[in-house]
Enzyme design. Sequence first.
Site, PDB file in Angstrom:
ATOM      1  N   ASN A   1       0.822  -1.208   0.000  1.00  0.00           N
ATOM      2  CA  ASN A   1       0.000   0.000   0.000  1.00  0.00           C
ATOM      3  C   ASN A   1       0.860   1.264   0.000  1.00  0.00           C
ATOM      4  O   ASN A   1       0.362   2.349   0.314  1.00  0.00           O
ATOM      5  CB  ASN A   1      -0.919   0.013   1.232  1.00  0.00           C
ATOM      6  CG  ASN A   1      -1.933  -1.111   1.186  1.00  0.00           C
ATOM      7  OD1 ASN A   1      -2.483  -1.425   0.141  1.00  0.00           O
ATOM      8  ND2 ASN A   1      -2.189  -1.722   2.333  1.00  0.00           N
TER       9      ASN A   1
ATOM     10  N   HIS B   1     -14.421  -1.688   5.581  1.00  0.00           N
ATOM     11  CA  HIS B   1     -13.339  -2.527   6.093  1.00  0.00           C
ATOM     12  C   HIS B   1     -13.801  -3.399   7.263  1.00  0.00           C
ATOM     13  O   HIS B   1     -14.726  -3.060   7.998  1.00  0.00           O
ATOM     14  CB  HIS B   1     -12.181  -1.632   6.537  1.00  0.00           C
ATOM     15  CG  HIS B   1     -10.930  -2.373   6.872  1.00  0.00           C
ATOM     16  ND1 HIS B   1     -10.606  -2.728   8.163  1.00  0.00           N
ATOM     17  CD2 HIS B   1      -9.937  -2.836   6.087  1.00  0.00           C
ATOM     18  CE1 HIS B   1      -9.449  -3.360   8.158  1.00  0.00           C
ATOM     19  NE2 HIS B   1      -9.019  -3.450   6.904  1.00  0.00           N
TER      20      HIS B   1
ATOM     21  N   GLU C   1     -15.969   4.271   3.544  1.00  0.00           N
ATOM     22  CA  GLU C   1     -14.578   4.495   3.151  1.00  0.00           C
ATOM     23  C   GLU C   1     -14.566   5.510   2.011  1.00  0.00           C
ATOM     24  O   GLU C   1     -15.573   5.692   1.315  1.00  0.00           O
ATOM     25  CB  GLU C   1     -13.929   3.183   2.703  1.00  0.00           C
ATOM     26  CG  GLU C   1     -13.798   2.152   3.815  1.00  0.00           C
ATOM     27  CD  GLU C   1     -12.993   0.938   3.391  1.00  0.00           C
ATOM     28  OE1 GLU C   1     -11.884   1.130   2.841  1.00  0.00           O
ATOM     29  OE2 GLU C   1     -13.470  -0.191   3.599  1.00  0.00           O
TER      30      GLU C   1
ATOM     31  N   SER D   1     -10.701  -0.649  -0.535  1.00  0.00           N
ATOM     32  CA  SER D   1      -9.382  -1.277  -0.671  1.00  0.00           C
ATOM     33  C   SER D   1      -9.354  -2.483  -1.597  1.00  0.00           C
ATOM     34  O   SER D   1      -8.300  -2.810  -2.145  1.00  0.00           O
ATOM     35  CB  SER D   1      -8.865  -1.690   0.710  1.00  0.00           C
ATOM     36  OG  SER D   1      -9.730  -2.625   1.316  1.00  0.00           O
TER      37      SER D   1
ATOM     38  N   ASP E   1     -13.610   6.843   6.527  1.00  0.00           N
ATOM     39  CA  ASP E   1     -12.332   6.155   6.675  1.00  0.00           C
ATOM     40  C   ASP E   1     -11.536   6.433   5.404  1.00  0.00           C
ATOM     41  O   ASP E   1     -11.825   5.893   4.349  1.00  0.00           O
ATOM     42  CB  ASP E   1     -12.569   4.660   6.869  1.00  0.00           C
ATOM     43  CG  ASP E   1     -11.275   3.864   6.988  1.00  0.00           C
ATOM     44  OD1 ASP E   1     -10.186   4.461   6.830  1.00  0.00           O
ATOM     45  OD2 ASP E   1     -11.341   2.643   7.208  1.00  0.00           O
TER      46      ASP E   1
ATOM     47  N   HIS F   1      -7.222   4.682   2.296  1.00  0.00           N
ATOM     48  CA  HIS F   1      -6.651   4.479   0.958  1.00  0.00           C
ATOM     49  C   HIS F   1      -6.842   5.694   0.049  1.00  0.00           C
ATOM     50  O   HIS F   1      -6.482   5.635  -1.126  1.00  0.00           O
ATOM     51  CB  HIS F   1      -7.257   3.233   0.321  1.00  0.00           C
ATOM     52  CG  HIS F   1      -6.937   1.977   1.049  1.00  0.00           C
ATOM     53  ND1 HIS F   1      -5.795   1.245   0.811  1.00  0.00           N
ATOM     54  CD2 HIS F   1      -7.593   1.337   2.054  1.00  0.00           C
ATOM     55  CE1 HIS F   1      -5.762   0.194   1.618  1.00  0.00           C
ATOM     56  NE2 HIS F   1      -6.843   0.231   2.377  1.00  0.00           N
TER      57      HIS F   1
ATOM     58  N   LYS G   1      -0.294   3.541   4.643  1.00  0.00           N
ATOM     59  CA  LYS G   1      -0.445   3.426   3.188  1.00  0.00           C
ATOM     60  C   LYS G   1       0.411   4.498   2.506  1.00  0.00           C
ATOM     61  O   LYS G   1       1.616   4.369   2.424  1.00  0.00           O
ATOM     62  CB  LYS G   1      -1.918   3.538   2.800  1.00  0.00           C
ATOM     63  CG  LYS G   1      -2.717   2.262   3.024  1.00  0.00           C
ATOM     64  CD  LYS G   1      -3.128   2.049   4.446  1.00  0.00           C
ATOM     65  CE  LYS G   1      -3.988   0.827   4.646  1.00  0.00           C
ATOM     66  NZ  LYS G   1      -4.289   0.597   6.071  1.00  0.00           N
TER      67      LYS G   1
END
Length: 384
Positions: A49, A135, A175, A179, A204, A207, A236
Amino acid sequence: MTLAFNQRIHKALEERKQSDLLRSVIALERGNQAVFQNNGKWFDNFSSNDYLGLAASDELKLCYQQAVSDYGVGSAASPLVTGYSNQHQSLESALTEWLGYDSALFFSSGFAANQAVVFALLQKGDLLLQDKLNHASLMEAGMLCDAEMKRYRHCNQGHLAQLLQADKPMMAVTESVFSMDGDIADLDGFVSLCKQAGALSMIDDAHGIGVIGEQGNGAVGMTSKRADILVVTFGKAFGLNGAAVLCSREMKDYLTQFARHYVYSTAFSAAHAVAITRAVAMIQTQQWRREMLIELGAIYDETLNGTAGFVATKTPIKPWLVGEESDVLALCAALKREQSWTTAIRPPTVPKGSARLRITLSAAHEAKAVQKLAFNLKRHSEGC
């Protein structure tokens, strides 16, 4: 009684083996870099990541080395004892100024940060709404907390709007970048719906931060209104580890009292805080890293567009859909023989029948490595 546990463990492991779902840990010889050596063989790493290539950058390494010399290697206490330093305070200032929040709290991981927020805020009678593909840390927190949890269809604003009509205290979580699929949520729509319904909003940004948004400011750059809570992780694009929860001052005061993951965990070190602060500056000023990701993504897309398994994304996450667990393991092994390191993602991480390679690009990759990977994926897909 010990026999019962032994039998249970053996049965569970055998079931995983028979289903091609057994996970294992592989020790890398040269660390998690864009190119690493393992068992005497070199590989291009398409599984990390480290999107911006900061993890092995000379600038960040030298910064961390000097900070360790100045402040030592550990904090030796929780933040509420003696684990919070001037260096943590400087990091908080850098993050809040950059991302437009009043305060930040630091955690050892994104997993801990997500669970700390959910457990501390939600009570019996509350409603937690989550994107179906959030997640595992968020899903587990939702299942274990006292609130009722409902999942809305992935990135489906209409379904979320329906669920937000409930007459009870509500919190909704999404998110920014997912991911396993590499897609981006409609963050402006998400925050707007939450505000209209009087629900607490949480994003969140694990990423997204560093990769999307103006100057890499992640979800903040994709929304005209701030979410109430923003979680950013440093494992990440920052190239390090740990996480921060960004929020209002009153929210920070509340979490400081009631977030058990914060109260009872050793803080990351002052040296670590210095390194993260440097990474914040690098993300903001080194635009070439995001430009490199765009260039590499174009090479990947142009070679593979229209090929079975290819999924177009606007992020460095490039899922390659295969389907069956045995098939994705075989493809993963074939690519390793060609010195491209990828990771097979299988249930329960993804739904049954959607096993895939989770391919990730990094600004530290060379174009020829991406071209080679794309060529081999196309060749295997076409059965050449």
